[in-house]
Enzyme design. Structure first.
Site, PDB file in Angstrom:
ATOM      1  N   CYS A  77       0.859  -1.299   0.059  1.00  0.00           N
ATOM      2  CA  CYS A  77      -0.058  -0.047  -0.197  1.00  0.00           C
ATOM      3  C   CYS A  77       0.867   1.105  -0.064  1.00  0.00           C
ATOM      4  O   CYS A  77       1.598   1.614  -1.055  1.00  0.00           O
ATOM      5  CB  CYS A  77      -1.003  -0.103   1.085  1.00  0.00           C
ATOM      6  SG  CYS A  77      -2.398   1.245   0.991  1.00  0.00           S
ATOM      7  N   HIS A 175      -3.948  -4.708   0.127  1.00  0.00           N
ATOM      8  CA  HIS A 175      -3.418  -5.208   1.460  1.00  0.00           C
ATOM      9  C   HIS A 175      -3.647  -6.660   1.478  1.00  0.00           C
ATOM     10  O   HIS A 175      -4.611  -7.443   1.976  1.00  0.00           O
ATOM     11  CB  HIS A 175      -4.349  -4.836   2.801  1.00  0.00           C
ATOM     12  CG  HIS A 175      -3.784  -3.259   2.777  1.00  0.00           C
ATOM     13  ND1 HIS A 175      -2.786  -2.933   3.619  1.00  0.00           N
ATOM     14  CD2 HIS A 175      -4.571  -1.977   2.446  1.00  0.00           C
ATOM     15  CE1 HIS A 175      -2.861  -1.556   3.859  1.00  0.00           C
ATOM     16  NE2 HIS A 175      -3.799  -1.093   3.220  1.00  0.00           N
ATOM     17  N   GLU A 177      -2.316  -8.796   3.506  1.00  0.00           N
ATOM     18  CA  GLU A 177      -2.214  -9.297   4.700  1.00  0.00           C
ATOM     19  C   GLU A 177      -3.883  -9.200   5.427  1.00  0.00           C
ATOM     20  O   GLU A 177      -4.334  -9.528   6.351  1.00  0.00           O
ATOM     21  CB  GLU A 177      -1.540  -8.427   5.759  1.00  0.00           C
ATOM     22  CG  GLU A 177      -2.049  -7.042   6.323  1.00  0.00           C
ATOM     23  CD  GLU A 177      -1.816  -5.962   5.103  1.00  0.00           C
ATOM     24  OE1 GLU A 177      -1.376  -6.361   3.769  1.00  0.00           O
ATOM     25  OE2 GLU A 177      -2.054  -4.805   5.375  1.00  0.00           O
TER      26      GLU A 177
END
Lengths: 193, 252
Positions: A77, A175, A177
């Site tokens: 990001c 993202h 994650e």
């Protein structure tokens, strides 16, 4: 395998750490130049504003450390945007690994783009075994246009880069994650590079 | 392909348990928030919201611990809120691993707080929760879990919050919350069209048709619901397939 998450006072460090932990990897969170330089893989996370993040990196002397890394680096990001040359966000000079400018979305759609969007035209080992048009979670107001280093595209008002690669440097605008299974597959692929 | 509409189960948490109240009152225990959250994530929830509705300080400490546990186990974004008063409250929750925080009454009491939160943490993680109620045809915001009339018009408040750097609006219609009779379409459409930041609609979801109507007739970005999912009246996969079949762009 030593995976280091660069610690420079930005928002999503824990999220990345936990996501790696779910993959069975115990990452090291560090702002120590020698720890970062000796890593097998380095992740540059980032949630926040470009100027604040760059100041924080420079203050810790990590700007030069990062651009000189020869092992795989993944910017996430804002981390990806910082690897570019310049961000329109508060007119911030960035690290310049990717020779591109980061621009602000303009037009009729809501900013930030917040939510799940597809990543398309996937190129390279980061996306191994990932389905074309897999969904990833995006939260951002600034973007990098399509260019010769684009390894994945997405669309929000315009087509732009969902991911970039130059030599050992990778960047993803979304993202991984926080992107469920398709996201953790990308992190796993990065670890296995 | 484009950005999808988000479906967000909301878990009201008190003393470590998921609870649900009707019209902001009468709490019923629904289950373990971690187990429920994991299940929702597997079933295709796009985000989760956890609201701490604990009454005591002791229970609030439990909540911060819970947030950290959620962050370890859940691989989709989640927002936490309920009773946030200060920058340090926000810091604790973001450090525990929350992706976003939602703030309500404290921002009404001190609107400057929104500017400060934006400066310190960035707008992307600041959600303004708004509890709105219609009085004589005008929508006003209420504070303290919908109990206190503020006299502030909803439209004025969200506009002000947007310019203070809030990243998203979570708009709950008190009139519709818990009724299962559908969302406050007119209010949601008015607010969504007036905003250049995302708006999450909340209050009134009773079936898949309500979600379809919401997305087909308003410009909102996401829908939040609680009891309809907790009770098992509507499963997330069924809802998403039904939306897809009605040409609403969702993540499947």
């Amino acid at each position: 395998m030593k995976i280091v998450i660069v610690d420079y006072n930005v928002g999503n460090i824990n999220s990345v750490f936990f996501a790696l932990q779910r993959l069975g990897v115990n990452a090291i969170v560090s702002d120590d130049a020698s720890v970062i330089t000796s890593a097998d893989k380095v992740i540059l996370p980032g949630v926040g504003t470009a100027n604040f993040a760059m100041q924080s990196l420079c203050k810790k002397g990590l700007d030069k450390v990062i651009i000189n890394l020869t092992k795989p680096v993944l910017g996430i990001c804002l981390g990806m945007q910082l690897l570019c040359e310049h961000s329109e966000e508060n007119d911030t000079p960035c690290l310049g690994v990717f020779k591109h400018k980061v621009k602000r979305f303009s037009g009729t759609l809501k900013v930030p783009q917040m939510g799940w969007n597809t990543i398309n035209n996937l190129i390279g080992p980061l996306f191994e075994n990932l389905d074309e048009s897999a969904y990833q979670y995006f939260v951002h107001s600034y973007y990098v246009g399509l260019n010769s280093q684009t390894i994945a595209t997405t669309n929000y008002l315009i087509d732009y880069s969902a991911a970039l690669q130059f030599e050992n440097f990778y960047g993803v605008q979304f993202h991984p994650e926080k992107s469920s299974k398709p996201g953790s597959l990308i992190l796993k692929n990065f670890i296995n590079l | 392909m484009a950005l999808t509409k988000r479906i967000i189960p909301c878990l009201d948490v008190s003393g470590g348990k998921t609870v649900k109240g009707i019209h902001f009152a009468e709490m019923v225990i629904m289950g373990d928030p971690i187990i429920m959250a994991k299940q929702y994530a597997i079933e295709g929830a796009d985000e989760l919201v956890f609201l701490d509705i604990s009454a005591t300080i002791e229970q609030r400490k439990t909540f911060a611990k819970l947030v950290s546990q959620i962050a370890h186990e859940i691989d989709i974004p989640f927002t936490v809120g309920g009773g946030i008063q200060s920058i340090s409250d926000v810091e604790v929750l973001l450090k525990a691993g929350a992706d976003k925080i939602s703030i309500n009454s404290a921002a009404i009491k001190n609107p400057q707080l929104l500017t400060e939160l934006n400066k310190q943490f960035g707008s992307q993680c600041i959600v303004l929760a708004v509890d709105a109620k219609c009085i004589d045809g005008v929508s006003y915001i209420f504070s303290n879990a919908g109990k206190v009339f503020t006299g502030i018009k909803t439209i004025d408040w969200v506009k002000q919050a947007e310019s203070s750097g809030v990243g998203e609006i979570l708009l709950t219609s008190i009139d519709h919350d818990g009724t299962k009779e559908g969302f406050a379409l007119e209010l949601i459409d008015t607010i969504s069209n007036a905003m250049s930041i995302p708006v999450i609609a909340s209050g009134g979801a009773g079936n898949a048709y309500h979600f379809k109507t919401l997305f087909a007739s308003t410009n909102c970005d996401a829908a939040l619901a609680a009891s309809i999912f907790h009770n098992g009246n509507l499963s997330l996969p069924d809802l998403k397939i039904s939306l897809k079949n009605n040409n609403i762009n969702v993540r499947l």
